[in-house]
Design a protein around this motif. Structure first.
Motif, PDB file in Angstrom:
ATOM      1  N   LEU A   1     -17.587 -10.201  38.348  1.00 37.12           N
ATOM      2  CA  LEU A   1     -16.477 -11.145  38.493  1.00 37.12           C
ATOM      3  C   LEU A   1     -16.367 -11.992  37.234  1.00 37.12           C
ATOM      4  O   LEU A   1     -17.349 -12.601  36.811  1.00 37.12           O
ATOM      5  N   ASP A   2     -15.200 -12.011  36.617  1.00 35.95           N
ATOM      6  CA  ASP A   2     -14.967 -12.839  35.440  1.00 35.95           C
ATOM      7  C   ASP A   2     -13.737 -13.718  35.652  1.00 35.95           C
ATOM      8  O   ASP A   2     -13.039 -13.589  36.648  1.00 35.95           O
ATOM      9  N   GLU A   3     -13.493 -14.590  34.680  1.00 33.81           N
ATOM     10  CA  GLU A   3     -12.376 -15.523  34.774  1.00 33.81           C
ATOM     11  C   GLU A   3     -11.286 -15.136  33.778  1.00 33.81           C
ATOM     12  O   GLU A   3     -11.575 -14.838  32.618  1.00 33.81           O
ATOM     13  N   THR A   4     -10.045 -15.113  34.240  1.00 35.02           N
ATOM     14  CA  THR A   4      -8.922 -14.831  33.329  1.00 35.02           C
ATOM     15  C   THR A   4      -7.730 -15.701  33.699  1.00 35.02           C
ATOM     16  O   THR A   4      -7.701 -16.306  34.773  1.00 35.02           O
ATOM     17  N   VAL A   5      -6.736 -15.726  32.829  1.00 37.57           N
ATOM     18  CA  VAL A   5      -5.519 -16.498  33.100  1.00 37.57           C
ATOM     19  C   VAL A   5      -4.745 -15.865  34.259  1.00 37.57           C
ATOM     20  O   VAL A   5      -4.267 -16.560  35.147  1.00 37.57           O
ATOM     21  N   HIS A   6      -4.622 -14.544  34.233  1.00 33.39           N
ATOM     22  CA  HIS A   6      -3.987 -13.830  35.344  1.00 33.39           C
ATOM     23  C   HIS A   6      -5.035 -12.936  36.004  1.00 33.39           C
ATOM     24  O   HIS A   6      -5.564 -12.037  35.358  1.00 33.39           O
ATOM     25  N   PRO A   7      -5.336 -13.162  37.274  1.00 33.11           N
ATOM     26  CA  PRO A   7      -6.367 -12.364  37.954  1.00 33.11           C
ATOM     27  C   PRO A   7      -5.964 -10.897  38.031  1.00 33.11           C
ATOM     28  O   PRO A   7      -4.783 -10.579  38.147  1.00 33.11           O
ATOM     29  N   PHE A   8      -6.945 -10.031  37.934  1.00 30.27           N
ATOM     30  CA  PHE A   8      -6.680  -8.598  38.124  1.00 30.27           C
ATOM     31  C   PHE A   8      -7.963  -7.886  38.513  1.00 30.27           C
ATOM     32  O   PHE A   8      -9.056  -8.450  38.440  1.00 30.27           O
TER      33      PHE A   8
END
Lengths: 503, 503
Positions: free
Chosen positions: A230-237
């Motif tokens: 699980l990572d963090e991004t501006v738009h989840p995918f």
């Protein structure tokens, strides 16, 4: 010349394995770009992605691919996996070779330009700026449809790319049923006297704690952390590199924990699909979700039927409270449940709730269908958009940015894509109905936090097949019928009458 | 047939750009594997890496490459970058095509097997288990040397892979000078009465704080975070995907902060090299460090000449204290400086300090040189190893695991690699001497935390060229002389007499 079919089959399998390797490589590069790749390396990275993508495209339309298709089509003793893979490659080959190369190149350049123009047009809320590009994109696609051929409605040729086998006829039927019952329901809850209290949702919820909770929920869902992260991004995918490596990302908003929690569950649903595709499909074009809509059915199933269910929170609310900074101390489980299930008309699709979402899709579907049937013209889209929004949702955009220009899809030439979002809801409800016949204790399982039987049911009936079955085939095998919107309608009516305490 | 050289040059540049794209892809996959790729995806990932590596290898020995080499060699008006790139490709082509393919394949299989046998042999401390593999690896490499050809000593053919232009003659000279002065110095400090106090080094230092400190130091070094990132791995490394994307990893040991701090500075030194290679070399085989030894000179320069310098800590000690949990409260800067610069004989190379490290390398160098000159046999290595260790360092391994079996290199067929580690120290000291003539205020710069002029000097004289210059060319251009060990010797004598307060 006598050819040894078994040998050719072997070579074909090697060839598609290499293509799958390129796919995995490209997916990893995109994942990396979105999860913190250094800015200054982007330009070079884009070139490398372009190079690999063009290699992959060339493999899909090569003389070698052509001869595999010719040599193996009709061969009798191929494995089932080879047969289906060949079918996939053939469809792809035909789609990609029927367009004259010069025309396709022109189109690719157009889409690149159109996306940046759309971005600016949206910023300035100026449809006229985008109009000439959209007109060209539509007319290119109209020509493509004639190259590809179609049965029935022209728009079917576009639908087929995202939801093979699902036609205008089918969609008209199910969307019609849905609209007829949802539109009055949306009005009824807007007028309901007992509106849920929601202010407590927006208190500060520390990011680290949201992350810890997200990880617990993914684990409860049966997401395999040995085969993902699980990572963090501006738009989840979610992205599946192979079934042993399916990654999820989420976004943390410290002023609204719902973004991360429901985003994670949604992407986790996509990920469970890809983690549980049969290993025997690895290295073939079948090792993927069978359609956009079926993929979305998995994410929506988990996000809404599980993640927004009262029973789920009977089990998990205390954990959420533990991670929060006290914002739920005075809030009962039932009030919490009502708060996370508010619904109502809105202008922006990506912010819409599960009740009204399909209506947003219908606006787009009606417009696309009419465009490709030459019933309306691009220049009239803003007006038509606003009328449809008013008709279906009872709201009217104040400008094009929050109206016809809001979505990126058309600027990239993605026509026929939108319906899959709504089909996902319909599939999901239909699957849930079938599941409940076998797992009669659906609610109890959630209350116990024992989600494994739910995941296993989905794996047995959907996940494992990858692209071995087409969407409609899956639905028929599992539910005994084709697409049927009534399960979704019943679910929504029951749920929202309960949430809004309508008699 | 008349060929247009400019056109061929253009095609060649496209071809090597594609190869560079594959290199970037493979590097990213390795980075990803080491920074948290899910375990269950490893098998499939390894296959993809194997596929891409073999594509890349095939491009380096293809008929197309051959014709570029033939058509462009001797052409007069090629750009300097094309000329040097062509030279690189030619050397690579010849190295890779001179070995008969069947033999090479057998060798690749042998190395894979040998690595796992070595692992077990080391675990069981049983040289005899590994001996037959090592014998085969040596005899394969002896044959390779005859295929490749060599000037002077046979071992030169191996050295040339890692340190082009540096021969046995050169190394014998500099290692001889070094040994003559370092061996007595090591003995003298072992007998010194005033040994530095070190117990305070091993207090608990929270990982997050080590990370924060590491980030500050990288920033001070001029590492560009827009063109890189810091992650955590079991074995620290730096990897340059392209100059705009050069990533560093480190390891955090909460019981010994030195692992992370000096590891980060070391890898940061490697990264500064790759971040500052001229952009005009992107997409060519020249966009890389010119040799193992020069690369190591950069990491060692920063780790030791900067990171272990008293002036550096006059600036940074208070910051370190701030992040620590009080372990340095009673320790003066000078005592801290002495503690992080203790040195002495040891058995394991990778744990050795800057003073004794070169002696560990010499043991390996003498053995490899004698092996390939048929002066000794593999079966005698444990005995010879122990004798040499005793002669150079005055210590004797109790078993093969901490003796001749300690390093992985030979099991992978990497003979000729070790000397580069020690050459790195020699290069670094020589560069420092040249730098100080221009930047007379080296120590002051560190005390001010103004490391930029140091980085810029290294970029101007080393980094920017990538592989445009060979190692010896760089040394001659910058220092006016070939390899000279005296600068390192002077530095070590002065420093360690000071640290150990020898008169």
């Amino acid at each position: 010349m006598v050819k040894n079919i078994k040998e050719i089959e072997q070579q074909f399998l090697e060839y598609i394995k290499k293509m799958a390797g390129f796919e995995e490589t490209i997916s990893l590069m995109y994942w990396d770009l979105r999860t913190g790749a250094p800015k200054k390396g982007m330009e070079q990275r884009s070139e490398v992605i372009g190079m690999l993508s063009s290699d992959l495209f060339n493999m899909s339309v090569s003389a070698e691919m052509k001869s595999y298709i010719e040599d193996l089509s009709g061969a009798s003793n191929l494995s089932a996996v080879t047969k289906k893979s060949l079918q996939e490659c053939k469809e792809n080959y035909e789609r990609n070779t029927k367009i004259p190369p010069a025309e396709y190149k022109e189109y690719v350049i157009l889409t690149a330009k159109a996306e940046s123009v759309w971005e600016e047009a949206k910023e300035q809320s100026d449809f006229e700026m985008f109009r000439p590009y959209l007109e060209k994109l539509v007319s290119f696609n109209k020509r493509f449809i004639t190259y590809w051929g179609y049965k029935g409605h022209k728009y079917n040729a576009l639908l087929d790319m995202y939801e093979p086998g699902v036609t205008v006829e089918v969609i008209d039927r199910v969307f019609g049923q849905l609209r007829e019952r949802i539109v009055p329901l949306v009005q009824a809850i807007a007028n309901a006297s007992d509106q849920p209290e929601t202010s407590f949702l927006f208190a500060h919820f520390p990011k680290e704690n949201q992350q810890a909770f997200s990880l617990e929920i993914l684990k409860e869902m049966g997401y395999d952390f040995q085969a993902g992260r699980l990572d963090e991004t501006v738009h989840p995918f979610a992205t599946g590199l192979n079934p042993g490596d399916v990654r999820v990302t989420t976004k943390y908003d410290e002023k609204d924990f719902r973004t991360a929690v429901f985003g994670t569950i949604h992407e986790g649903g996509h990920a469970l699909y890809e983690q549980n595709i049969s290993n025997e499909l690895i290295g073939t074009p079948l090792c993927d979700g069978t359609s956009m809509g079926i993929h979305e059915s998995q994410s929506l199933f988990w996000e809404n039927f599980v993640g927004r269910h009262l029973s789920f929170w009977k089990k998990n609310y205390s954990t959420l409270k533990k991670y929060s900074s006290g914002q739920f101390d005075q809030v009962s489980t039932e009030d919490f449940y009502r708060a996370i299930n508010t619904a109502g008309p809105s202008l922006i699709r990506i912010e819409a709730d599960e009740l009204t979402y399909a209506l947003h899709i219908m606006v787009r579907y009606e417009i696309e269908k009419a465009l490709f049937n030459d019933e309306i013209e691009v220049k009239d889209l803003p007006k038509i958009w606003n009328e449809k929004m008013n008709e279906y949702l009872g709201v009217a955009p104040a400008n094009d940015a929050e109206g016809v220009l809001q979505d990126v899809h058309w600027s990239g030439g993605s026509f026929g894509y939108f319906p899959s979002y709504a089909l996902g809801y319909i599939y999901a409800a239909q699957l849930k109905h079938a599941m409940e016949k076998e797992l009669s204790s659906f609610n109890e399982l959630m209350e116990e936090g024992n989600l494994l039987p739910i995941k296993e049911w989905l794996t047995k009936n959907v996940h494992q097949y990858g692209k071995m079955k087409k969407p409609i085939e899956i639905m028929k095998d599992v539910t005994g019928e084709s697409l049927n919107a009534h399960y979704l309608i019943d679910y929504l009516e029951k749920k929202y009458k309960d949430v809004y305490r309508l008699t």
